[in-house]
Design an enzyme around this catalytic site. Structure first.
Site, PDB file in Angstrom:
ATOM      1  N   ILE A 170      24.178  31.798  44.199  1.00 28.41           N
ATOM      2  CA  ILE A 170      24.333  30.328  44.230  1.00 28.41           C
ATOM      3  C   ILE A 170      25.760  29.907  44.577  1.00 28.41           C
ATOM      4  CG2 ILE A 170      24.864  30.007  41.750  1.00 28.41           C
ATOM      5  CD1 ILE A 170      22.882  27.555  41.894  1.00 28.41           C
ATOM      6  N   ASP A 220      24.974  29.659  51.456  1.00 27.33           N
ATOM      7  CA  ASP A 220      23.579  29.201  51.455  1.00 27.33           C
ATOM      8  C   ASP A 220      23.161  28.740  50.062  1.00 27.33           C
ATOM      9  OD1 ASP A 220      23.700  30.166  53.996  1.00 27.33           O
ATOM     10  OD2 ASP A 220      22.029  31.561  53.808  1.00 27.33           O
ATOM     11  N   GLN A 262      26.090  41.734  49.298  1.00 27.38           N
ATOM     12  CA  GLN A 262      27.358  42.025  49.979  1.00 27.38           C
ATOM     13  C   GLN A 262      27.010  41.695  51.421  1.00 27.38           C
ATOM     14  OE1 GLN A 262      29.954  42.423  52.016  1.00 27.38           O
ATOM     15  NE2 GLN A 262      29.163  44.426  52.592  1.00 27.38           N
ATOM     16  N   SER A 263      27.451  40.532  51.887  1.00 26.90           N
ATOM     17  CA  SER A 263      26.882  39.967  53.117  1.00 26.90           C
ATOM     18  C   SER A 263      27.775  40.120  54.341  1.00 26.90           C
ATOM     19  CB  SER A 263      26.597  38.468  52.893  1.00 26.90           C
ATOM     20  OG  SER A 263      27.817  37.765  52.861  1.00 26.90           O
ATOM     21  N   SER A 288      17.632  39.433  57.385  1.00 25.51           N
ATOM     22  CA  SER A 288      18.666  39.096  58.368  1.00 25.51           C
ATOM     23  C   SER A 288      18.313  39.546  59.776  1.00 25.51           C
ATOM     24  CB  SER A 288      19.972  39.780  57.952  1.00 25.51           C
ATOM     25  OG  SER A 288      20.897  39.742  59.010  1.00 25.51           O
ATOM     26  N   GLU A 341      20.346  40.768  61.660  1.00 20.70           N
ATOM     27  CA  GLU A 341      21.071  42.027  61.889  1.00 20.70           C
ATOM     28  C   GLU A 341      20.113  43.213  61.886  1.00 20.70           C
ATOM     29  OE1 GLU A 341      24.473  43.366  62.154  1.00 20.70           O
ATOM     30  OE2 GLU A 341      24.587  41.422  63.114  1.00 20.70           O
ATOM     31  N   TYR A 399      25.061  47.528  56.300  1.00 19.56           N
ATOM     32  CA  TYR A 399      24.519  46.245  55.838  1.00 19.56           C
ATOM     33  C   TYR A 399      23.088  46.053  56.371  1.00 19.56           C
ATOM     34  CZ  TYR A 399      23.607  41.199  55.931  1.00 19.56           C
ATOM     35  OH  TYR A 399      23.021  39.964  55.797  1.00 19.56           O
TER      36      TYR A 399
HETATM   37  P1  NAP Z   1      27.747  34.568  51.038  1.00 19.38           P
HETATM   38  O1  NAP Z   1      28.381  33.237  51.254  1.00 19.38           O
HETATM   39  O2  NAP Z   1      28.534  35.806  51.283  1.00 19.38           O
HETATM   40  O3  NAP Z   1      27.204  34.590  49.520  1.00 19.38           O
HETATM   41  C1  NAP Z   1      26.809  35.782  48.909  1.00 19.38           C
HETATM   42  C2  NAP Z   1      26.506  35.499  47.463  1.00 19.38           C
HETATM   43  O4  NAP Z   1      26.117  36.725  46.820  1.00 19.38           O
HETATM   44  C3  NAP Z   1      27.695  34.961  46.650  1.00 19.38           C
HETATM   45  O5  NAP Z   1      27.233  33.989  45.744  1.00 19.38           O
HETATM   46  C4  NAP Z   1      28.153  36.192  45.889  1.00 19.38           C
HETATM   47  O6  NAP Z   1      28.822  35.906  44.681  1.00 19.38           O
HETATM   48  C5  NAP Z   1      26.821  36.847  45.598  1.00 19.38           C
HETATM   49  N1  NAP Z   1      26.933  38.250  45.227  1.00 19.38           N
HETATM   50  C6  NAP Z   1      27.579  39.238  45.879  1.00 19.38           C
HETATM   51  N2  NAP Z   1      27.454  40.404  45.213  1.00 19.38           N
HETATM   52  C7  NAP Z   1      26.714  40.144  44.109  1.00 19.38           C
HETATM   53  C8  NAP Z   1      26.247  40.937  43.029  1.00 19.38           C
HETATM   54  N3  NAP Z   1      26.512  42.244  42.938  1.00 19.38           N
HETATM   55  N4  NAP Z   1      25.494  40.346  42.062  1.00 19.38           N
HETATM   56  C9  NAP Z   1      25.216  39.018  42.126  1.00 19.38           C
HETATM   57  N5  NAP Z   1      25.656  38.206  43.108  1.00 19.38           N
HETATM   58  C10 NAP Z   1      26.391  38.766  44.095  1.00 19.38           C
HETATM   59  O7  NAP Z   1      26.413  34.715  51.906  1.00 19.38           O
HETATM   60  P2  NAP Z   1      25.549  33.572  52.632  1.00 19.38           P
HETATM   61  O8  NAP Z   1      26.075  33.388  54.006  1.00 19.38           O
HETATM   62  O9  NAP Z   1      25.387  32.431  51.731  1.00 19.38           O
HETATM   63  O10 NAP Z   1      24.160  34.336  52.818  1.00 19.38           O
HETATM   64  C11 NAP Z   1      23.150  34.281  51.815  1.00 19.38           C
HETATM   65  C12 NAP Z   1      22.195  35.453  52.002  1.00 19.38           C
HETATM   66  O11 NAP Z   1      21.594  35.379  53.283  1.00 19.38           O
HETATM   67  C13 NAP Z   1      22.855  36.826  51.939  1.00 19.38           C
HETATM   68  O12 NAP Z   1      21.911  37.714  51.362  1.00 19.38           O
HETATM   69  C14 NAP Z   1      23.067  37.194  53.396  1.00 19.38           C
HETATM   70  O13 NAP Z   1      23.112  38.598  53.547  1.00 19.38           O
HETATM   71  C15 NAP Z   1      21.837  36.580  54.011  1.00 19.38           C
HETATM   72  N6  NAP Z   1      21.951  36.145  55.396  1.00 19.38           N
HETATM   73  C16 NAP Z   1      22.935  35.298  55.776  1.00 19.38           C
HETATM   74  C17 NAP Z   1      22.992  34.843  57.075  1.00 19.38           C
HETATM   75  C18 NAP Z   1      24.077  33.899  57.518  1.00 19.38           C
HETATM   76  O14 NAP Z   1      24.263  33.767  58.727  1.00 19.38           O
HETATM   77  N7  NAP Z   1      24.765  33.202  56.605  1.00 19.38           N
HETATM   78  C19 NAP Z   1      22.018  35.249  57.996  1.00 19.38           C
HETATM   79  C20 NAP Z   1      21.006  36.112  57.572  1.00 19.38           C
HETATM   80  C21 NAP Z   1      20.964  36.539  56.271  1.00 19.38           C
HETATM   81  P3  NAP Z   1      30.435  35.647  44.621  1.00 19.38           P
HETATM   82  O15 NAP Z   1      30.617  34.209  44.987  1.00 19.38           O
HETATM   83  O16 NAP Z   1      30.737  35.968  43.217  1.00 19.38           O
HETATM   84  O17 NAP Z   1      31.041  36.570  45.633  1.00 19.38           O
HETATM   85  O1  G4F Z   2      30.707  36.297  61.889  1.00 17.37           O
HETATM   86  P1  G4F Z   2      30.357  37.741  61.808  1.00 17.37           P
HETATM   87  O2  G4F Z   2      31.164  38.568  60.884  1.00 17.37           O
HETATM   88  O3  G4F Z   2      28.797  37.783  61.501  1.00 17.37           O
HETATM   89  P2  G4F Z   2      27.681  38.920  61.707  1.00 17.37           P
HETATM   90  O4  G4F Z   2      28.255  40.275  61.737  1.00 17.37           O
HETATM   91  O5  G4F Z   2      26.851  38.506  62.875  1.00 17.37           O
HETATM   92  O6  G4F Z   2      26.847  38.780  60.353  1.00 17.37           O
HETATM   93  C1  G4F Z   2      26.480  37.501  59.839  1.00 17.37           C
HETATM   94  O7  G4F Z   2      25.220  37.140  60.353  1.00 17.37           O
HETATM   95  C2  G4F Z   2      24.148  38.015  59.968  1.00 17.37           C
HETATM   96  C3  G4F Z   2      22.874  37.476  60.632  1.00 17.37           C
HETATM   97  O8  G4F Z   2      22.749  38.027  61.913  1.00 17.37           O
HETATM   98  C4  G4F Z   2      24.033  38.003  58.459  1.00 17.37           C
HETATM   99  F1  G4F Z   2      22.996  38.790  58.073  1.00 17.37           F
HETATM  100  C5  G4F Z   2      25.335  38.504  57.845  1.00 17.37           C
HETATM  101  O9  G4F Z   2      25.241  38.423  56.415  1.00 17.37           O
HETATM  102  C6  G4F Z   2      26.465  37.601  58.317  1.00 17.37           C
HETATM  103  O10 G4F Z   2      26.266  36.309  57.768  1.00 17.37           O
HETATM  104  O11 G4F Z   2      30.484  38.410  63.262  1.00 17.37           O
HETATM  105  C7  G4F Z   2      29.811  37.891  64.382  1.00 17.37           C
HETATM  106  C8  G4F Z   2      30.278  38.648  65.632  1.00 17.37           C
HETATM  107  C9  G4F Z   2      30.266  40.172  65.447  1.00 17.37           C
HETATM  108  O12 G4F Z   2      29.611  40.779  66.521  1.00 17.37           O
HETATM  109  C10 G4F Z   2      31.727  40.553  65.451  1.00 17.37           C
HETATM  110  O13 G4F Z   2      32.022  41.829  66.003  1.00 17.37           O
HETATM  111  O14 G4F Z   2      31.617  38.280  65.910  1.00 17.37           O
HETATM  112  C11 G4F Z   2      32.322  39.448  66.303  1.00 17.37           C
HETATM  113  N1  G4F Z   2      33.764  39.246  66.062  1.00 17.37           N
HETATM  114  C12 G4F Z   2      34.706  39.228  67.024  1.00 17.37           C
HETATM  115  N2  G4F Z   2      35.919  39.059  66.455  1.00 17.37           N
HETATM  116  C13 G4F Z   2      34.345  39.083  64.869  1.00 17.37           C
HETATM  117  C14 G4F Z   2      35.711  38.970  65.113  1.00 17.37           C
HETATM  118  N3  G4F Z   2      33.830  39.002  63.626  1.00 17.37           N
HETATM  119  C15 G4F Z   2      34.690  38.788  62.584  1.00 17.37           C
HETATM  120  N4  G4F Z   2      34.186  38.662  61.349  1.00 17.37           N
HETATM  121  N5  G4F Z   2      36.040  38.687  62.789  1.00 17.37           N
HETATM  122  C16 G4F Z   2      36.603  38.773  64.025  1.00 17.37           C
HETATM  123  O15 G4F Z   2      37.826  38.677  64.199  1.00 17.37           O
END
Ligand code: NAP
Ligand code: G4F
Length: 320
Positions: A9, A13, A81-82, A123, A125, A147
């Site tokens: 939370i 998201d 661990q996202s 995801s 990914e 991941y």
């Molecule tokens: P986020 O901002 O990194 O949030 C992750 C959350 O997980 C935080 O509240 C974090 O708590 C908590 N967490 C981490 N380790 C934990 C543990 N061991 N026990 C309990 N809570 C823990 O991620 P998000 O972008 O909101 O994404 C939400 C979910 O969707 C994740 O599962 C991510 O992998 C998935 N997802 C995200 C995207 C995207 O583009 N955003 C796309 C596809 C899937 P703290 O605040 O304490 O760190």
């Molecule tokens: O923003 P990113 O770190 O996101 P990524 O790896 O796509 O993962 C995110 O989206 C996933 C859904 O497809 C989620 F499941 C996951 O939890 C997360 O929310 O990187 C996006 C792209 C990568 O290909 C990376 O190599 O951007 C490229 N990139 C280029 N320069 C960089 C950088 N990424 C990061 N973080 N930092 C850079 O300087």
């Protein structure tokens, strides 16, 4: 009043979903892990409307107690661990939290709240280098990071609990979604923050990795609506949530700098430290099933998203 339990939370998201559910009249419980410095900035404005429970996805007993306490109608497992890049440095932790953590919460659901509806944050990914250009619910997975491997495990665990115990469990396969609340380590927020710092005279360069990589970027506020809709159906199923369009990191960077009247090529430096051991070159999703069955569609364009993120960071630093 329906009750929901959200893990993650405090994340991007989790905060948008909590807002949506509170607005819909839900009693919202959130799982929060113990940190040396509390991290509730994203849910600060909502905190009086939430019940926060201490717990961790690596601790089975805390999940059992959270589910028994909340007695939720709906459970959204967003905790993970996202950050993909970190998963190569901490593969065991990533497998434990992002993969096995899903089984732990499913076990808590099975034993203590078997009628609850369960959402797993899967995801895009997971598709990795799967060859189809536009990924849908039937596209095979080819994960490219610890991941993504952990997410594939959580994805199939969710399907397996549905098939084994007839739980209402489903996976939302979300493509990248961003917002001003995105963590600073992700590329979009790193760029919007970097642009704002440069525009406000606080920095003079931005170091990035692979600019050719393409992602299907949407707005997180749109995507949490799809998560809720998935739990309101007759049958639990998998849904791809995406915009259907991908852009390169270079496109995002150019648009973000242009929004404050700057040319990105004057400021961006390529830094090998941000390259990944295995990359996913292009991700683009087909959300037509979600559109047809859930009536879901994204409402925020790529341009509007980039502008929203840059404007928020410029406002945070004071002025452009
Ligand atoms: P986020 O901002 O990194 O949030 C992750 C959350 O997980 C935080 O509240 C974090 O708590 C908590 N967490 C981490 N380790 C934990 C543990 N061991 N026990 C309990 N809570 C823990 O991620 P998000 O972008 O909101 O994404 C939400 C979910 O969707 C994740 O599962 C991510 O992998 C998935 N997802 C995200 C995207 C995207 O583009 N955003 C796309 C596809 C899937 P703290 O605040 O304490 O760190
Ligand atoms: O923003 P990113 O770190 O996101 P990524 O790896 O796509 O993962 C995110 O989206 C996933 C859904 O497809 C989620 F499941 C996951 O939890 C997360 O929310 O990187 C996006 C792209 C990568 O290909 C990376 O190599 O951007 C490229 N990139 C280029 N320069 C960089 C950088 N990424 C990061 N973080 N930092 C850079 O300087």
């Amino acid at each position: 009043m329906p009750t929901a339990l959200i893990t993650g939370i405090t994340g991007q998201d989790g905060s948008y979903l909590a807002e949506l559910l509170v607005k819909k009249g839900y009693e919202v419980y959130g799982l929060v892990r113990r940190l040396s410095t509390p991290n509730e900035t994203r849910i600060g404005a909502l905190v009086d409307d939430l019940v926060l429970l201490e717990g961790d996805l690596t601790d089975q007993s805390s999940l059992n107690v959270a589910v028994q306490t909340a007695k939720p109608d709906e459970i959204y497992n967003l905790a993970a661990q996202s950050f993909v890049a970190t998963s190569w440095n901490q593969p065991v932790l990533t497998g434990d939290v992002t993969g096995l953590g899903v089984v732990r919460i499913l076990e808590a659901v099975r034993h203590f709240s078997p009628t609850a509806r369960f959402y797993q944050a899967s995801s895009s990914e997971m598709f990795g280098t799967s060859p189809e250009a536009l990924k849908n619910e039937t596209t095979p997975f080819h994960p490219r990071s610890p991941y993504a491997v952990a997410k594939v495990f959580g994805h199939y665990a969710t399907i397996n609990y549905r098939e084994s115990y007839e739980l209402y469990c489903c996976n939302g396969i979300c493509f990248n979604h961003e917002s001003p609340r995105r963590g600073i380590e992700f590329v979009t927020k790193k760029i919007s923050d970097g642009v704002a710092r440069i525009a406000c005279g606080r920095a003079n360069e931005l170091r990035l990795g692979n600019l050719d990589v393409r992602r299907d970027w949407g707005f997180a506020g749109d995507y949490v609506k799809a998560m809720w809709l998935m739990l309101q159906q007759h049958y639990p199923e998998e849904y791809v949530i995406a915009t259907g369009v991908s852009h390169s990191v270079r496109d995002f960077t150019a648009l973000a700098f242009a929004h404050v009247g700057l040319d990105w090529e004057d400021y961006v430096k390529i830094d090998e430290r941000f390259m990944r051991p295995a990359e996913v070159p292009d991700l683009k999703g087909d959300a037509s099933k979600a559109q047809a069955r859930l009536g879901w569609a994204p409402h925020t364009s790529f341009e509007a998203l980039v502008h929203m993120m840059v404007d928020a960071d410029v406002a945070r630093y004071g002025h452009a």
